[in-house]
Design a protein around this motif. Structure first.
Motif, short mmCIF file in Angstrom:
data_model
loop_
_atom_site.label_atom_id
_atom_site.label_comp_id
_atom_site.label_asym_id
_atom_site.label_seq_id
_atom_site.Cartn_x
_atom_site.Cartn_y
_atom_site.Cartn_z
N LEU A 22 4.17 2.22 -20.75
CA LEU A 22 4.85 1.26 -20.16
C LEU A 22 5.24 1.40 -18.46
N SER A 23 5.55 2.79 -18.35
CA SER A 23 6.29 3.25 -17.12
C SER A 23 5.06 3.88 -16.23
N ASN A 24 3.95 4.55 -16.67
CA ASN A 24 3.25 4.94 -15.88
C ASN A 24 2.74 3.96 -14.89
N PRO A 25 1.96 2.85 -15.19
CA PRO A 25 1.55 1.93 -14.24
C PRO A 25 2.59 1.45 -13.36
N MET A 26 3.94 1.60 -13.45
CA MET A 26 4.88 1.35 -12.56
C MET A 26 4.82 2.37 -11.52
N GLY A 27 4.36 3.58 -11.74
CA GLY A 27 4.52 4.74 -10.99
C GLY A 27 3.24 5.26 -10.42
N LYS A 28 2.99 6.44 -11.01
CA LYS A 28 1.89 7.23 -10.65
C LYS A 28 0.50 6.89 -11.00
N ASP A 29 0.40 5.84 -11.69
CA ASP A 29 -0.84 5.19 -12.28
C ASP A 29 -0.89 3.56 -11.87
N ASN A 30 -0.18 3.13 -10.74
CA ASN A 30 -0.14 1.99 -10.34
C ASN A 30 -1.49 1.44 -10.16
N PRO A 31 -1.80 0.18 -10.85
CA PRO A 31 -3.18 -0.30 -10.64
C PRO A 31 -3.72 -0.59 -9.17
N ILE A 32 -2.55 -1.07 -8.32
CA ILE A 32 -3.01 -1.47 -7.10
C ILE A 32 -2.74 -0.24 -6.11
N THR A 33 -1.79 0.58 -6.19
CA THR A 33 -1.58 1.47 -5.08
C THR A 33 -2.34 2.81 -5.33
N VAL A 34 -2.58 2.96 -6.52
CA VAL A 34 -3.11 4.10 -6.81
C VAL A 34 -4.71 4.16 -7.11
N GLN A 35 -4.99 3.07 -8.25
CA GLN A 35 -6.16 2.80 -8.59
C GLN A 35 -6.98 1.82 -7.64
N VAL A 36 -6.25 1.20 -6.65
CA VAL A 36 -6.80 0.16 -5.68
C VAL A 36 -7.69 -0.89 -6.32
N LEU A 37 -7.16 -1.55 -7.36
CA LEU A 37 -7.81 -2.68 -8.01
C LEU A 37 -7.08 -3.83 -7.74
N GLY A 38 -7.62 -5.06 -7.80
CA GLY A 38 -7.09 -6.19 -7.52
C GLY A 38 -6.75 -6.61 -6.28
N ILE A 39 -7.05 -5.86 -5.42
CA ILE A 39 -6.43 -6.14 -3.93
C ILE A 39 -6.68 -7.60 -3.57
N CYS A 40 -7.71 -8.20 -4.05
CA CYS A 40 -8.02 -9.44 -3.48
C CYS A 40 -6.92 -10.36 -3.78
N SER A 41 -6.39 -10.44 -5.04
CA SER A 41 -5.43 -11.38 -5.32
C SER A 41 -3.99 -11.06 -4.42
N VAL A 42 -3.75 -9.81 -4.31
CA VAL A 42 -2.63 -9.53 -3.40
C VAL A 42 -2.66 -10.07 -2.17
N LEU A 43 -3.93 -10.21 -1.47
CA LEU A 43 -3.99 -10.68 -0.04
C LEU A 43 -3.93 -12.11 -0.08
N ALA A 44 -4.24 -12.94 -1.19
CA ALA A 44 -4.34 -14.28 -1.40
C ALA A 44 -3.32 -14.99 -1.55
N VAL A 45 -2.29 -14.55 -2.55
CA VAL A 45 -1.17 -15.32 -3.06
C VAL A 45 -0.03 -14.94 -2.54
N THR A 46 -0.02 -13.69 -1.86
CA THR A 46 1.48 -13.17 -1.35
C THR A 46 2.02 -13.69 -0.27
N VAL A 47 1.75 -14.91 0.10
CA VAL A 47 2.35 -15.49 1.42
C VAL A 47 3.95 -15.66 1.05
N GLN A 48 3.93 -16.22 -0.22
CA GLN A 48 5.27 -16.82 -0.62
C GLN A 48 5.68 -15.87 -1.80
N LEU A 49 6.87 -15.91 -2.31
CA LEU A 49 7.25 -15.33 -3.27
C LEU A 49 6.97 -16.18 -4.75
N LYS A 50 7.32 -17.40 -4.60
CA LYS A 50 7.17 -18.26 -6.03
C LYS A 50 5.65 -18.22 -6.58
N PRO A 51 4.72 -18.32 -5.67
CA PRO A 51 3.35 -18.29 -6.25
C PRO A 51 2.99 -16.99 -6.91
#
Lengths: 220, 390
Positions: A22-51
């Motif tokens: 549970l905890s590793n992906p939050m830190g040193k094994d984070n899918p976005i910041t360490v593995q750099v996966l799922g970037i496209c949705s980070v760019l697309a949906v993060t204009v606001q907090l609710k979505p």
């Protein structure tokens, strides 16, 4: 008495190993910041907090359930068609989530538009199925799925927090930048609303994380 | 003078060296010390020669070359202001007004940028990068005089950190930091960087704008196909037109170009090819002209907007431009072509220089790569034709 010693001890639900899932992906094994996966949705949906929040929850549901499903099926899936089976499971879950969103939070569903459907192509989900669920029992797989979704969601919400705060002066749609700031000449930063700023924000998060945890720095 | 140097070396320097009181700040000390004079270090072994013209001196040449554009820009700010309110004042008053408006921009850009540089130099323990001497002067010259100071500060911080320090400091950056600062402002605060922002029109009591006043730049007029009001080509060449602080006067920029070329700091290859590229694309558009902007003579492009300034001071940035001589021609020509294309064909952006240079900055390493590859291939071919006899 001696029978028990040969058998592997039954693992607790939240043993140290499982907690790590549970905890590793939050830190040193984070899918976005360490593995750099799922970037496209980070760019697309993060204009606001609710979505972003809705997106993070949707991904968590899809990941948790499909990880368990694949883990249960793992001994019956022929290796050659495993990708198709995985995709079918994910796609079914995404359709379910999509319908639920449309029924209950129609506005946000419209805001997220195509990106709910694109959860199917989110590399994080596929990656966890391949790398973990296919070779592990359902409970650890579930924890792994939820953990990775949480790691994904944490980055998503952090990026969305800064983008909404600096780009629109609001949080969850409520104005937080006081009016006298605007009277003094403060202007919302229009660049934060554009996708490049999401990428730069993710970059800064990666920078901060690697600064605090030098193990992550590639020494190549 | 000698006594002063000795005083610094004997009395002050030890404090900043290992074991000294202010050991932590020795990078900052070094920056100030070498700013004033460079020690006569010589190489001890090998065949290298140390030139006294280090990066700090090189950068200083660029700053000197920028002075004509800066001074002219200051005067022009005053000229445009008093024209807008219809007052006849002396040359000196016009210059004074511009000085008061432009100086804060320069000060903010330098103070904020250098502060970030020094902080990073201390944290990451590298030398203070002299590159900012130029960037700090360029930033105020490429923005409208009406830009709020806090925006200048923010853009400078962004440019220095995201544009330079994350890549490892001066010499490692992919994009021109000064242009990045402008791009940041352009996308973050579009209302402050386009439209009627080019002339300082804050009015004191009793003042009013003249009838029919329009703050539009020649580029905006052309983009709107209002060619009747266009200033004459002489005016545009001299620079008595609205625009960013330092970009209006092609004449002042040409003086800078001469200084850069004469001292060998700026690459004449890039400058020439940018101009040729712009003329070439302008010529093609002239042939296929379907509207007034496309029919504008190609040489107009050289004197309006930031074309000249970009070609001389931005495109020639030694860090972000192509390094190979052939590459420089390709790089420069493409900047000229893309600039004119963006100006004329894309209605969303009246000025294309900034975006064209940033785009080509990204492509510069690729251009170099293929130029080098081509050279290797050519020489291999020669080798095959005449095999070396052993």
């Amino acid at each position: 008495m001696s029978e028990n010693t040969n058998k592997p001890k039954k693992e607790e639900l939240f043993s140290a190993k499982n907690r790590k899932l549970l905890s590793n992906p939050m830190g040193k094994d984070n899918p976005i910041t360490v593995q750099v996966l799922g970037i496209c949705s980070v760019l697309a949906v993060t204009v606001q907090l609710k979505p972003s929040l809705v997106m993070a929850l949707s991904v968590a549901v899809v990941m948790g359930v499909s990880n368990v499903a694949i883990s249960l099926l793992r001994n019956t899936i022929p290796p050659r068609i495993r990708i198709i089976v995985q995709l079918t499971v994910i796609a079914s879950m995404v359709i379910l989530v999509d319908q639920v969103l449309k029924a209950f939070v129609y506005d946000i569903s419209r805001q997220l538009s195509v990106f709910v459907g694109l959860i199917i192509t989110n590399c994080i989900i596929m990656g966890r199925l391949e790398a973990f669920a296919l070779s592990n029992k359902p409970w650890p797989s579930f924890l792994d799925g939820v953990g990775n979704a949480a790691g994904y969601g944490a980055v998503l919400l952090t990026v969305a927090f800064f983008r909404e705060l600096l780009g629109s002066g609001t949080l969850f749609g409520y104005q937080v930048v006081p009016n006298f700031f605007y009277d003094l000449g403060y202007v919302n930063n229009g660049f934060m609303i554009l996708p490049p700023m999401a990428l730069i924000t993710v970059g800064i998060i990666i920078w901060v994380q690697r600064h605090r945890n030098p193990d992550l720095v590639d020494v190549s | 003078m000698k006594a002063l140097i000795e005083f610094v070396e004997k009395k002050i320097q030890p404090n900043f060296e290992k074991g000294g009181k202010f050991q932590k700040f020795h990078r900052s000390f070094e920056a100030f010390q070498t700013f004033l004079y460079v020690k006569g270090d010589v190489t001890r072994k090998g065949s290298h020669i140390r030139d006294a013209i280090d990066m700090k001196r090189t950068m200083f040449h660029v700053v000197i070359a920028l002075v004509p554009a800066l001074l002219f820009g200051m005067w022009n700010v005053g000229l445009q202001h008093y024209r807008a309110i219809g007052l006849e004042v002396t040359f000196f008053d016009q210059f004074l007004f511009g000085l008061i408006k432009v100086l804060p921009l320069v000060v903010v850009s330098y103070v904020v940028g250098l502060a970030v540089e020094f902080v990073f130099a201390e944290i990451r323990n590298h030398e203070v990068n002299e590159g900012f001497l130029v960037s700090g002067m360029l930033i105020p010259l490429i923005i409208p005089v009406t830009t709020p100071l806090w925006m200048v500060a923010l853009a400078t911080i962004f440019a220095v950190i995201i544009g330079k320090e994350v890549f490892g400091g001066t010499g490692m950056n992919i994009l021109n930091p000064a242009l990045l600062a402008r791009a940041f402002l352009f996308f973050a605060y579009p209302a402050y960087l386009s439209g009627e922002v080019w002339i300082e029109t804050s009015l004191r009591e009793g003042q009013q704008l003249v009838d029919g006043f329009s703050g539009a730049t020649p580029l905006a007029m052309l983009a709107a196909y209002e060619t009747e009001q266009l200033p004459s080509i002489i005016e545009m060449f001299l620079g008595t037109i609205p625009g960013s602080v330092g970009e209006t006067s092609t004449l002042a920029i040409l003086i800078g170009a001469v200084i850069l070329i004469a001292t060998g700091v700026g690459s004449f290859r890039i400058m020439a090819s940018v101009v040729l590229g712009g003329l070439f694309m302008g010529g093609i558009l002239n042939i296929f002209a379907v509207n007034e902007f496309m029919a504008t003579p190609a040489y107009y492009h050289l004197v309006i907007g930031g074309f000249a300034f970009g070609a001389v001071f931005m495109a020639t940035d030694p860090v972000t431009a192509s390094q190979t001589p052939t590459g420089k021609y390709i790089y420069g020509a493409l900047i000229g072509v893309v600039t004119v294309l963006i100006r004329v064909v894309n209605p969303a952006y009246p000025e294309g220089m900034m975006l064209a240079i940033l785009l080509m900055n990204v492509f510069a390493p690729l251009i170099d790569h293929y130029v080098v590859e081509a050279n290797i291939k050519r020489r291999l071919k020669r080798l095959k034709r005449a095999p070396v006899k052993v």
